[in-house]
Design a protein around this motif. Structure first.
Motif, PDB file in Angstrom:
ATOM      1  N   LEU A 102       0.810  -1.216   0.000  1.00 18.48           N
ATOM      2  CA  LEU A 102       0.000   0.000   0.000  1.00 18.48           C
ATOM      3  C   LEU A 102       0.846   1.268   0.000  1.00 18.48           C
ATOM      4  O   LEU A 102       0.574   2.199  -0.752  1.00 18.48           O
ATOM      5  CB  LEU A 102      -0.940  -0.018   1.215  1.00 18.48           C
ATOM      6  CG  LEU A 102      -1.828   1.211   1.398  1.00 18.48           C
ATOM      7  CD1 LEU A 102      -2.696   1.444   0.163  1.00 18.48           C
ATOM      8  CD2 LEU A 102      -2.693   1.060   2.645  1.00 18.48           C
ATOM      9  N   ALA A 103       1.879   1.335   0.830  1.00 17.36           N
ATOM     10  CA  ALA A 103       2.662   2.565   0.953  1.00 17.36           C
ATOM     11  C   ALA A 103       3.392   2.919  -0.333  1.00 17.36           C
ATOM     12  O   ALA A 103       3.831   4.069  -0.499  1.00 17.36           O
ATOM     13  CB  ALA A 103       3.664   2.433   2.094  1.00 17.36           C
ATOM     14  N   PHE A 125      -3.734   3.985  10.190  1.00 19.35           N
ATOM     15  CA  PHE A 125      -4.893   3.383   9.545  1.00 19.35           C
ATOM     16  C   PHE A 125      -4.685   3.329   8.024  1.00 19.35           C
ATOM     17  O   PHE A 125      -4.229   4.295   7.408  1.00 19.35           O
ATOM     18  CB  PHE A 125      -6.158   4.186   9.863  1.00 19.35           C
ATOM     19  CG  PHE A 125      -6.424   4.302  11.342  1.00 19.35           C
ATOM     20  CD1 PHE A 125      -6.926   3.223  12.055  1.00 19.35           C
ATOM     21  CD2 PHE A 125      -6.165   5.496  12.009  1.00 19.35           C
ATOM     22  CE1 PHE A 125      -7.164   3.328  13.418  1.00 19.35           C
ATOM     23  CE2 PHE A 125      -6.405   5.614  13.360  1.00 19.35           C
ATOM     24  CZ  PHE A 125      -6.901   4.519  14.084  1.00 19.35           C
ATOM     25  N   HIS A 126      -5.056   2.205   7.437  1.00 20.11           N
ATOM     26  CA  HIS A 126      -4.873   2.022   6.006  1.00 20.11           C
ATOM     27  C   HIS A 126      -5.696   3.021   5.198  1.00 20.11           C
ATOM     28  O   HIS A 126      -5.247   3.520   4.161  1.00 20.11           O
ATOM     29  CB  HIS A 126      -5.234   0.589   5.615  1.00 20.11           C
ATOM     30  CG  HIS A 126      -4.262  -0.428   6.119  1.00 20.11           C
ATOM     31  ND1 HIS A 126      -4.480  -1.783   6.025  1.00 20.11           N
ATOM     32  CD2 HIS A 126      -3.060  -0.280   6.727  1.00 20.11           C
ATOM     33  CE1 HIS A 126      -3.452  -2.425   6.553  1.00 20.11           C
ATOM     34  NE2 HIS A 126      -2.592  -1.531   6.987  1.00 20.11           N
ATOM     35  N   ARG A 180      -5.696   7.790   1.659  1.00 16.62           N
ATOM     36  CA  ARG A 180      -6.133   9.152   1.358  1.00 16.62           C
ATOM     37  C   ARG A 180      -4.947  10.095   1.196  1.00 16.62           C
ATOM     38  O   ARG A 180      -4.951  10.971   0.309  1.00 16.62           O
ATOM     39  CB  ARG A 180      -7.060   9.663   2.463  1.00 16.62           C
ATOM     40  CG  ARG A 180      -7.726  10.991   2.107  1.00 16.62           C
ATOM     41  CD  ARG A 180      -8.784  11.366   3.105  1.00 16.62           C
ATOM     42  NE  ARG A 180      -8.204  11.761   4.386  1.00 16.62           N
ATOM     43  CZ  ARG A 180      -8.925  12.207   5.422  1.00 16.62           C
ATOM     44  NH1 ARG A 180     -10.248  12.282   5.313  1.00 16.62           N
ATOM     45  NH2 ARG A 180      -8.340  12.547   6.545  1.00 16.62           N
ATOM     46  N   ARG A 181      -3.899   9.911   2.003  1.00 21.57           N
ATOM     47  CA  ARG A 181      -2.715  10.735   1.865  1.00 21.57           C
ATOM     48  C   ARG A 181      -2.054  10.533   0.503  1.00 21.57           C
ATOM     49  O   ARG A 181      -1.563  11.478  -0.115  1.00 21.57           O
ATOM     50  CB  ARG A 181      -1.723  10.414   2.985  1.00 21.57           C
ATOM     51  CG  ARG A 181      -2.140  10.929   4.354  1.00 21.57           C
ATOM     52  CD  ARG A 181      -1.147  10.479   5.415  1.00 21.57           C
ATOM     53  NE  ARG A 181      -1.511  10.982   6.728  1.00 21.57           N
ATOM     54  CZ  ARG A 181      -1.076  12.117   7.250  1.00 21.57           C
ATOM     55  NH1 ARG A 181      -0.243  12.887   6.548  1.00 21.57           N
ATOM     56  NH2 ARG A 181      -1.455  12.515   8.456  1.00 21.57           N
ATOM     57  N   ARG A 218      -6.122  -7.022  -3.864  1.00 15.48           N
ATOM     58  CA  ARG A 218      -5.387  -7.282  -2.631  1.00 15.48           C
ATOM     59  C   ARG A 218      -4.429  -6.117  -2.412  1.00 15.48           C
ATOM     60  O   ARG A 218      -3.596  -5.830  -3.249  1.00 15.48           O
ATOM     61  CB  ARG A 218      -4.560  -8.570  -2.716  1.00 15.48           C
ATOM     62  CG  ARG A 218      -3.780  -8.830  -1.440  1.00 15.48           C
ATOM     63  CD  ARG A 218      -2.926 -10.063  -1.625  1.00 15.48           C
ATOM     64  NE  ARG A 218      -1.835  -9.795  -2.530  1.00 15.48           N
ATOM     65  CZ  ARG A 218      -0.653  -9.314  -2.144  1.00 15.48           C
ATOM     66  NH1 ARG A 218      -0.422  -9.072  -0.895  1.00 15.48           N
ATOM     67  NH2 ARG A 218       0.292  -9.079  -3.036  1.00 15.48           N
ATOM     68  N   VAL A 219      -4.569  -5.453  -1.312  1.00 14.76           N
ATOM     69  CA  VAL A 219      -3.665  -4.374  -0.960  1.00 14.76           C
ATOM     70  C   VAL A 219      -2.976  -4.759   0.326  1.00 14.76           C
ATOM     71  O   VAL A 219      -3.591  -4.817   1.384  1.00 14.76           O
ATOM     72  CB  VAL A 219      -4.415  -3.034  -0.767  1.00 14.76           C
ATOM     73  CG1 VAL A 219      -3.467  -1.939  -0.380  1.00 14.76           C
ATOM     74  CG2 VAL A 219      -5.146  -2.671  -2.061  1.00 14.76           C
ATOM     75  N   ALA A 220      -1.685  -5.092   0.224  1.00 15.76           N
ATOM     76  CA  ALA A 220      -0.947  -5.553   1.385  1.00 15.76           C
ATOM     77  C   ALA A 220      -0.436  -4.365   2.163  1.00 15.76           C
ATOM     78  O   ALA A 220       0.017  -3.392   1.589  1.00 15.76           O
ATOM     79  CB  ALA A 220       0.234  -6.434   0.956  1.00 15.76           C
ATOM     80  N   PRO A 221      -0.501  -4.440   3.498  1.00 14.37           N
ATOM     81  CA  PRO A 221       0.078  -3.345   4.301  1.00 14.37           C
ATOM     82  C   PRO A 221       1.566  -3.322   4.212  1.00 14.37           C
ATOM     83  O   PRO A 221       2.184  -4.299   3.806  1.00 14.37           O
ATOM     84  CB  PRO A 221      -0.378  -3.698   5.737  1.00 14.37           C
ATOM     85  CG  PRO A 221      -0.556  -5.180   5.705  1.00 14.37           C
ATOM     86  CD  PRO A 221      -1.045  -5.501   4.314  1.00 14.37           C
ATOM     87  N   GLU A 222       2.143  -2.223   4.566  1.00 19.03           N
ATOM     88  CA  GLU A 222       3.598  -2.058   4.498  1.00 19.03           C
ATOM     89  C   GLU A 222       4.260  -3.029   5.445  1.00 19.03           C
ATOM     90  O   GLU A 222       3.853  -3.229   6.572  1.00 19.03           O
ATOM     91  CB  GLU A 222       3.970  -0.624   4.870  1.00 19.03           C
ATOM     92  CG  GLU A 222       5.460  -0.394   4.785  1.00 19.03           C
ATOM     93  CD  GLU A 222       5.812   0.994   5.217  1.00 19.03           C
ATOM     94  OE1 GLU A 222       6.990   1.360   5.146  1.00 19.03           O
ATOM     95  OE2 GLU A 222       4.896   1.694   5.614  1.00 19.03           O
TER      96      GLU A 222
END
Length: 486
Positions: free
Chosen positions: A182-183, A223-224, A229-230, A482-486
């Motif tokens: 995601l990041a 929060f994801h 949004r950023r 699928r959006v994996a977190p950092e």
């Protein structure tokens, strides 16, 4: 360490005994260095050369259909800053990818809290951008560029890894897949819009460069949804410690409009990356030479490999046993690392069951017609003891961890002496090893082999056939996100 190797071997074997025959007859698992949702990465020893390699184990299950095309993508890539593929072995349950082992670890672990020194960051990022540009030039987008998927080797050079989510694209082709970390995702991917692959990779490069120079990601939040949004709003701050030219490059790569982002080739021409370019070691972006190394081919001949079939495996992109031995030795020599040989390759312990399927012809010693002379391999004195021991115990494979090793330089020197020896009359008696020189009966075969090497070095057409194109990527997607977190 030995206990862990045995436990890992059993775990890989699973419910099928074919795993040990297809993979462990060629490699010895040493340790596991990474696990993910799609695969497991291990360090293994190539039994023939003694070299350490990284092995990525892909499970052939429905959940992994998207990443099973990774071997086909990597077969078509040859770049000094892209991890090199040595061999692909396929069984009923797994796909094993033996690759170059970058012992320096992830780039993420080399970035200090305040960021890297400008000169070091420039050198490494130039290599990363060159590797990504090479992929784009060959119609491949990575789609998962992040600091964890860039490794450093023992010399500190970057290696791009993990092509599990990559795919082949054409110019202007639109994608809809939402995969990656995601990041590092571009805003158009988060918004589920149609997008082009190369500009999305360039956005990820901008995040990586920001991370390298500051020690932190430009977009951060607990929060994801807030993090997403950023990214979409493009809210980030570049510290004053970042050089002005590098700051401008980052802003261009992190442009919300994909059309305003530079290409990878344009990034390499940016003034900040061009600083000190002449003083740095030249990194060629061209593939490896398309002509065989006579010394390596001579050594492989001494180990029982047919030179012609070995080179045909390399030029046709089979990535079988012979090609793996050549590529590993070539890589070891280019790295200046010490290589050792098992004295003679053993026949694979493959029984009558046809369970494993190598992505090559699978043969180590090619069949010989009745009109061809037999190629004898000279054994060390203690090989006879191993032969007698194997005969009494009923073992067919002599390739074991306790087998004595032969220095590669000595083996190459001895084999080359055989190849350049003058040709006497053909003798029919069995060759005998003496301390004064090579056996007479071996010289005719060696002479013919030398002629074969010359023909290979001079007459083999340049160019390497690309691996099987990656197909069905969009069909496998089917709208999954699928959006994996950092």
């Amino acid at each position: 360490m030995h206990r862990q190797s045995r436990q890992t071997s059993v775990a890989l074997q699973g419910s099928s005994s074919c795993e040990e025959t297809a993979f462990q007859d060629r490699y010895e698992v040493l340790r596991t260095i990474g696990r993910g949702g799609f695969a497991e990465v291990q360090v293994a020893r190539h039994l023939l050369t003694g070299a350490e390699v990284a092995v990525k184990v892909l499970r052939k299950v429905k959940q992994n259909l998207l990443v099973l095309s990774e071997p086909n993508v990597m077969m078509s890539l040859e770049h000094p800053n892209v991890i090199q593929l040595f061999q692909v072995i396929e069984t009923h349950e797994h796909i094993y990818m033996a690759m170059e082992y970058a012992g320096g670890g992830e780039l993420l672990k080399h970035i200090p809290t305040g960021g890297m020194q400008e000169e070091e960051a420039r050198r490494i990022f130039r290599q990363i951008a060159g590797a990504v540009g090479y992929c784009h030039k060959n119609g491949i987008v990575h789609q998962d560029l992040n600091a964890q998927n860039i490794m450093l080797d023992a010399q500190g050079n970057s290696k791009l890894i993990d092509f599990g989510l990559s795919m082949r694209v054409t110019a202007g082709q639109k994608l809809r897949r939402s995969w990656g970390t995601l990041a590092y995702l571009a805003p158009e991917i988060i918004l589920h819009r149609e997008y082009e692959g190369p500009p999305a990779d360039v956005w990820s490069l901008g995040v990586i460069l920001f991370y390298m120079l500051t020690g932190k990601c430009p977009f951060r939040d607990i929060f994801h949804w807030e993090l997403a949004r950023r990214i979409v709003e493009g809210r980030y701050h570049i510290p004053d410690s970042v050089p002005p030219l590098a700051r401008r490059l980052i802003r261009r790569m992190l442009s919300a409009n994909p059309m305003k982002r530079p290409t990878a080739e344009q990034i390499l021409q940016h003034p900040w990356l061009r600083e000190g370019e002449e003083a740095s070691p030249h990194q060629s972006s061209e593939p490896l030479p398309k002509r065989p190394d006579p010394a390596i081919m001579a050594a492989l001949l001494d180990l029982g490999y047919n030179p012609y079939k070995t080179w045909m495996s390399l030029t046709s992109g089979k990535f079988d046993d012979a090609a793996a031995a050549y590529l590993i030795l070539q890589h070891q020599i280019s790295q200046g690392a010490g290589c050792v040989f098992k004295e003679k390759p053993a026949q694979p312990r493959v029984g009558p069951h046809p369970c494993p399927t190598d992505l090559s012809d699978g043969s180590v010693l090619p069949r010989r017609s009745t009109s061809e002379p037999a190629l004898h391999t000279f054994r060390l004195p203690n090989d006879h003891a191993l032969l007698r021991e194997a005969k009494h115990s009923g073992q067919k494979d002599l390739r074991r961890a306790t087998m004595p090793l032969t220095d590669l330089r000595l083996l190459l020197a001895r084999t080359l002496v055989l190849c350049i020896a003058p040709l006497p009359a053909l003798a029919s008696q069995k060759p005998k090893c003496t301390s004064r020189g090579p056996p007479k009966a071996w010289k005719p075969v060696a002479g013919r082999s030398a002629t074969c090497f010359c023909q290979l070095c001079c007459c083999v057409p340049c160019g390497k056939k690309e691996g099987t194109p990656v197909t069905g990527e969009e069909k496998l997607d089917r709208g999954r996100i699928r959006v994996a977190p950092e």
